[in-house]
Motif scaffolding. Structure first.
Motif, PDB file in Angstrom:
ATOM      1  N   ILE A 167      -7.018 -30.300  14.975  1.00  0.00           N
ATOM      2  CA  ILE A 167      -6.915 -29.243  15.986  1.00  0.00           C
ATOM      3  C   ILE A 167      -5.748 -28.291  15.726  1.00  0.00           C
ATOM      4  O   ILE A 167      -5.892 -27.068  15.798  1.00  0.00           O
ATOM      5  CB  ILE A 167      -6.795 -29.872  17.397  1.00  0.00           C
ATOM      6  N   LEU A 168      -4.593 -28.843  15.403  1.00  0.00           N
ATOM      7  CA  LEU A 168      -3.402 -28.020  15.207  1.00  0.00           C
ATOM      8  C   LEU A 168      -3.520 -27.031  14.052  1.00  0.00           C
ATOM      9  O   LEU A 168      -3.079 -25.881  14.184  1.00  0.00           O
ATOM     10  CB  LEU A 168      -2.188 -28.933  15.013  1.00  0.00           C
ATOM     11  N   PRO A 169      -4.092 -27.405  12.890  1.00  0.00           N
ATOM     12  CA  PRO A 169      -4.138 -26.465  11.763  1.00  0.00           C
ATOM     13  C   PRO A 169      -4.811 -25.129  12.069  1.00  0.00           C
ATOM     14  O   PRO A 169      -4.208 -24.072  11.804  1.00  0.00           O
ATOM     15  CB  PRO A 169      -4.894 -27.252  10.689  1.00  0.00           C
ATOM     16  N   PRO A 170      -6.026 -25.095  12.630  1.00  0.00           N
ATOM     17  CA  PRO A 170      -6.622 -23.777  12.898  1.00  0.00           C
ATOM     18  C   PRO A 170      -5.896 -22.997  13.987  1.00  0.00           C
ATOM     19  O   PRO A 170      -5.852 -21.759  13.954  1.00  0.00           O
ATOM     20  CB  PRO A 170      -8.056 -24.118  13.331  1.00  0.00           C
ATOM     21  N   VAL A 171      -5.308 -23.719  14.944  1.00  0.00           N
ATOM     22  CA  VAL A 171      -4.577 -23.024  16.020  1.00  0.00           C
ATOM     23  C   VAL A 171      -3.309 -22.383  15.476  1.00  0.00           C
ATOM     24  O   VAL A 171      -3.048 -21.188  15.680  1.00  0.00           O
ATOM     25  CB  VAL A 171      -4.241 -24.012  17.164  1.00  0.00           C
ATOM     26  N   LEU A 172      -2.504 -23.171  14.763  1.00  0.00           N
ATOM     27  CA  LEU A 172      -1.267 -22.628  14.196  1.00  0.00           C
ATOM     28  C   LEU A 172      -1.541 -21.635  13.073  1.00  0.00           C
ATOM     29  O   LEU A 172      -0.753 -20.709  12.849  1.00  0.00           O
ATOM     30  CB  LEU A 172      -0.387 -23.761  13.666  1.00  0.00           C
ATOM     31  N   VAL A 175      -1.257 -17.973  13.823  1.00  0.00           N
ATOM     32  CA  VAL A 175       0.009 -17.346  14.216  1.00  0.00           C
ATOM     33  C   VAL A 175       1.118 -17.492  13.180  1.00  0.00           C
ATOM     34  O   VAL A 175       2.103 -16.752  13.219  1.00  0.00           O
ATOM     35  CB  VAL A 175       0.505 -17.912  15.569  1.00  0.00           C
ATOM     36  N   THR A 176       0.996 -18.441  12.249  1.00  0.00           N
ATOM     37  CA  THR A 176       2.072 -18.637  11.284  1.00  0.00           C
ATOM     38  C   THR A 176       1.546 -19.254   9.989  1.00  0.00           C
ATOM     39  O   THR A 176       0.626 -20.067  10.010  1.00  0.00           O
ATOM     40  CB  THR A 176       3.178 -19.546  11.851  1.00  0.00           C
ATOM     41  N   THR A 177       2.160 -18.842   8.881  1.00  0.00           N
ATOM     42  CA  THR A 177       1.792 -19.409   7.582  1.00  0.00           C
ATOM     43  C   THR A 177       2.339 -20.821   7.403  1.00  0.00           C
ATOM     44  O   THR A 177       1.958 -21.523   6.474  1.00  0.00           O
ATOM     45  CB  THR A 177       2.333 -18.521   6.448  1.00  0.00           C
ATOM     46  N   LEU A 178       3.232 -21.238   8.309  1.00  0.00           N
ATOM     47  CA  LEU A 178       3.772 -22.594   8.232  1.00  0.00           C
ATOM     48  C   LEU A 178       2.700 -23.649   8.459  1.00  0.00           C
ATOM     49  O   LEU A 178       2.902 -24.831   8.146  1.00  0.00           O
ATOM     50  CB  LEU A 178       4.899 -22.773   9.263  1.00  0.00           C
TER      51      LEU A 178
END
Length: 226
Positions: A167-172, A175-178
């Protein structure tokens, strides 16, 4: 009880869990079906097999969680600690048992996906790439074991691992390349070409996540009461 007997006992416990068996079956069969469907479209057969690996991650995470947290659902962990008083040998036994079952599951998964895609499309099989994909699945599933050791709860551990990996990878990523340094994104570079990290760099980032996570899990397991 020696390490060999501990590992054997943990493997038996894991493979006789109905939830673990269901996870293994779903992990092997679902990607094969998806690979066949995807291969019927524009991508090549091997590309479809690799894409189906994304859907296998959840099964390996479930397997990792169950390898540790299933005994916390009742009082089984106290019985296990009585038989194997050493915390570190017991944790090692659980992790090795996971690695044994997960390795077999991952190899069957990528083989099934590749064969399904090949029967649909007829392209050559990228054996090296499939082995790297299998290795990635085994490693990413270790995050489930880490989460289970830290939370000592199946639901909490599975929720944590799924959020971190799926879940976190597509959300982040919006907004950020991190986001490219999250374990699943970086680790996927091991078998998939993409922007950002090289395969070696991706493997090192995933290894760093696992090293920190396993160190924290070992510390928590050694110091906390059952």
């Amino acid at each position: 009880m020696g390490l060999r007997n501990t590992v054997a006992a943990e493997v038996i416990k894991l493979v006789t869990l109905p939830a673990a068996l269901a996870a293994v079956c779903a992990t092997v069969l679902v990607p094969a079906g998806l690979a066949a469907v995807i291969a019927a479209g524009p991508p090549s057969a091997m590309a479809s097999a690799f894409r189906s690996v994304d859907y296998a991650q959840a099964g390996l995470l479930v397997l990792g969680v169950l390898s540790v947290a299933s005994e916390y659902a009742g009082s089984q962990i106290r019985t296990t600690l009585t038989a194997v008083p050493g915390r570190m040998p017991l944790m090692a036994g659980k992790l090795i048992a996971y690695l044994v079952v997960a390795s077999c599951t991952a190899l069957l998964t990528v083989t099934g996906a590749a064969l399904a895609a090949r029967l649909t499309d007829g392209a050559e099989v990228d054996v090296a790439g499939l082995l790297r994909a299998a290795a990635y699945l085994v490693l990413i599933g270790l995050l489930g074991a880490v989460a289970a050791t830290l939370t000592r709860d199946v639901v909490a551990a599975l929720g944590t691992a799924l959020v971190l990996v799926l879940i976190l990878p597509p959300v982040l990523g919006r907004v950020t390349t991190l986001a490219g340094y999250l374990p699943s994104v970086a680790g996927a570079r091991i078998y998939l070409q993409g922007p950002g990290l090289t395969p070696v760099e991706g493997g090192l980032v995933l290894g760093a996540w696992l090293t920190v996570g396993l160190a924290g899990a070992a510390l928590a397991f050694a110091q906390r009461d059952a």
